[in-house]
Scaffold this motif. Structure first.
Motif, mmCIF file in Angstrom:
data_model
loop_
_atom_site.group_PDB
_atom_site.id
_atom_site.type_symbol
_atom_site.label_atom_id
_atom_site.label_comp_id
_atom_site.label_asym_id
_atom_site.label_seq_id
_atom_site.Cartn_x
_atom_site.Cartn_y
_atom_site.Cartn_z
ATOM 1 N N GLU A 76 53.017 7.895 15.461
ATOM 2 C CA GLU A 76 51.830 7.251 16.019
ATOM 3 C C GLU A 76 50.931 8.276 16.707
ATOM 4 N N THR A 126 49.350 10.421 13.970
ATOM 5 C CA THR A 126 48.260 9.732 13.282
ATOM 6 C C THR A 126 46.953 9.860 14.050
ATOM 7 N N THR A 145 43.769 11.892 12.414
ATOM 8 C CA THR A 145 42.511 11.186 12.161
ATOM 9 C C THR A 145 41.366 11.732 13.000
ATOM 10 N N LYS A 203 53.977 3.224 7.486
ATOM 11 C CA LYS A 203 52.826 2.934 8.340
ATOM 12 C C LYS A 203 51.977 4.185 8.547
ATOM 13 N N PHE A 204 52.618 5.338 8.668
ATOM 14 C CA PHE A 204 51.890 6.595 8.835
ATOM 15 C C PHE A 204 51.065 6.916 7.593
ATOM 16 N N ASN A 214 50.012 4.807 5.273
ATOM 17 C CA ASN A 214 48.943 3.813 5.140
ATOM 18 C C ASN A 214 47.804 4.081 6.121
ATOM 19 N N SER A 215 48.122 4.538 7.317
ATOM 20 C CA SER A 215 47.076 4.848 8.286
ATOM 21 C C SER A 215 46.222 6.029 7.813
ATOM 22 N N LYS A 244 43.855 4.662 5.134
ATOM 23 C CA LYS A 244 42.723 3.933 5.697
ATOM 24 C C LYS A 244 41.666 4.873 6.265
ATOM 25 N N ALA A 245 42.101 6.015 6.774
ATOM 26 C CA ALA A 245 41.176 6.993 7.334
ATOM 27 C C ALA A 245 40.569 7.904 6.280
ATOM 28 N N THR A 273 43.881 -1.513 0.601
ATOM 29 C CA THR A 273 43.444 -0.787 1.775
ATOM 30 C C THR A 273 42.093 -0.172 1.487
#
Length: 429
Positions: A271, A274, A278, A308-309, A311-312, A315-316, A343
């Protein structure tokens, strides 16, 4: 204990020499006969030893990670050969050899500290008994016997009687209060270190006997320190308290920056990573690139935090490469995440939303297909309405002569029930 200490006497002279060198430095600042000079000398000895043991600590971490990874395979071997202990041991050794794992590597730091611990105990025991040892001569021995830490001599123990403590110019109350506080702090630091390892840096997705063993050690080690601590001199308690605090801080650093996959510490680390990636658009540290490289290599075997990492990053508008670096994604379309959910990629065109209708348009209802007018065709005349538009005349269908008994069929064609109608019952007169 004397026999064991004598066995490690070969390292007594180097340990006493290091203590004397630090005492020379601190004695010039605080005074040669003060407890601060001798106490800080012991603390500095611990710091020096632990710095030298950092490579062994790194091997311990790698060995512990490897053992955690092998736990599912070890459990399968134990269940498969539960009635054949010899075959079970052979398969375990084969598994260790194939994976390059040594179970004893996790004990290397403790084993490496043992000679220094017994040498320090032997030095302090010689000070308590008034004997010169190593490079500590008579003048240094007298200075060490005068040194007190909060009223407790360095060579005093919790179980010493009043006559022994009187020879060291101390009282029973002062010695027992100081030693009790140090024993509690030593046990508490050991418990917190083990608890931190169990709650934050253990893969919670796999339940193995290794976890139960670690939970048991979390309570056993503090009790052992409390039991044996009453037999340790104050100087040895300073040694163990310092090394426990060092271990706790060292472990906190490792858990924060190199957590175990599948643990809560990994989720918190990813987290933070990320947010950093980003914001800066790239990964700076080498250790972070190693972790990202391992995550990319897993593919579909990633855990929830790793998915989750990834996918984040998607998205960025970023993509994790096989070498651990992160680059901007060239795709301008909607990407499919690993879990199958669409996404939106940064920079992709958004779908236009329909215009909001007014209240009068909503009350009028939707237009019928034959009522819709093309927006790009000009209206010929404002006075011309739909009823006045010319329409092609369609030939009227020929009238059919009704046949007898066809009334029911005509009604059926108009939407009524097919078949003959039920005759009405005659009215009773």
């Amino acid at each position: 204990m004397d026999t064991i200490a004598s066995f490690f006497s070969f390292i007594t002279t180097p340990v006493s020499w290091v203590i004397v060198q630090f005492h020379t430095v601190y004695g010039a600042i605080f005074g040669p006969d003060t407890g601060w000079a001798w106490g800080l000398s012991i603390v500095s000895l611990v710091v020096l030893i632990r710095i030298c043991l950092i490579p062994l600590f790194v091997k311990q971490i790698k060995a512990t990670r490897a053992m955690q990874t092998l736990q599912p395979e070890m459990k399968k071997i134990q269940e498969r050969y539960k009635n054949d202990k010899q075959r079970q041991s052979e398969e375990m050794m084969k598994l260790y050899k194939e994976s390059g794992t040594n179970p004893l590597s996790s004990c290397l730091p403790i084993l490496a500290q043992s000679p220094f611990f017994f040498a320090l105990y032997h030095v302090l025991n010689g000070i308590a008994s008034g004997k010169t040892i190593g490079v500590i001569n008579d003048s240094l021995l007298e200075s060490a016997r005068k040194a007190h830490i909060f009223g407790a001599p360095l060579a005093a123990k919790f179980k010493d009687n009043a006559d022994t403590l009187a020879a060291l110019h101390a009282t029973v109350t002062d010695v027992r209060v100081v030693t009790a506080i140090m024993i509690v702090m030593m046990s508490a630091s050991q418990f917190y270190t083990q608890r931190q390892l169990m709650t934050k840096n253990v893969d919670t997705s796999v339940k193995t006997p290794f976890m139960q063993q670690q939970k048991m050690l979390m309570y056993v080690f503090p009790i052992m320190f409390a039991v044996f601590g009453i037999n340790f001199p104050v100087g040895v308690l300073i040694y163990w308290l310092t090394t426990n605090v060092w271990t706790m801080g060292q472990q906190m650093y490792v858990i924060r920056n190199n957590p175990t996959p599948g643990s809560k510490a990994q989720a918190a680390y990813l987290e933070r990573l990320t947010g950093h990636v980003t914001h800066h658009g790239r990964i700076r540290s080498r250790s972070a690139r190693v972790i990202v490289k391992a995550i990319v290599a897993k593919g579909r075997d990633r855990n929830e935090a790793e998915r989750k990492f990834i996918n984040s990053l998607t998205k960025a508008g970023l993509t994790a490469q096989a070498d651990g670096n992160v680059v901007k994604s060239d795709s301008q379309t909607v990407a499919q995440a690993e879990d199958g959910t669409p996404t939106a990629v940064a920079g992709a065109p958004r779908r236009q939303q329909p215009k909001r209708q007014s209240k009068s348009q909503r009350q009028a209802g939707p237009k019928q297909p034959h009522e819709a007018e093309p927006a790009d065709e000009p209206v010929s005349s404002p006075s011309l309405t739909k009823s006045e538009e010319p329409q092609e005349a369609k030939p009227a269908p020929p009238k059919q002569t009704p046949k007898p008994g066809s009334g029911t069929r005509s009604k059926a064609q108009s939407g009524q029930r097919k078949g003959g109608q039920r005759p009405k019952s005659p009215s009773k007169k």
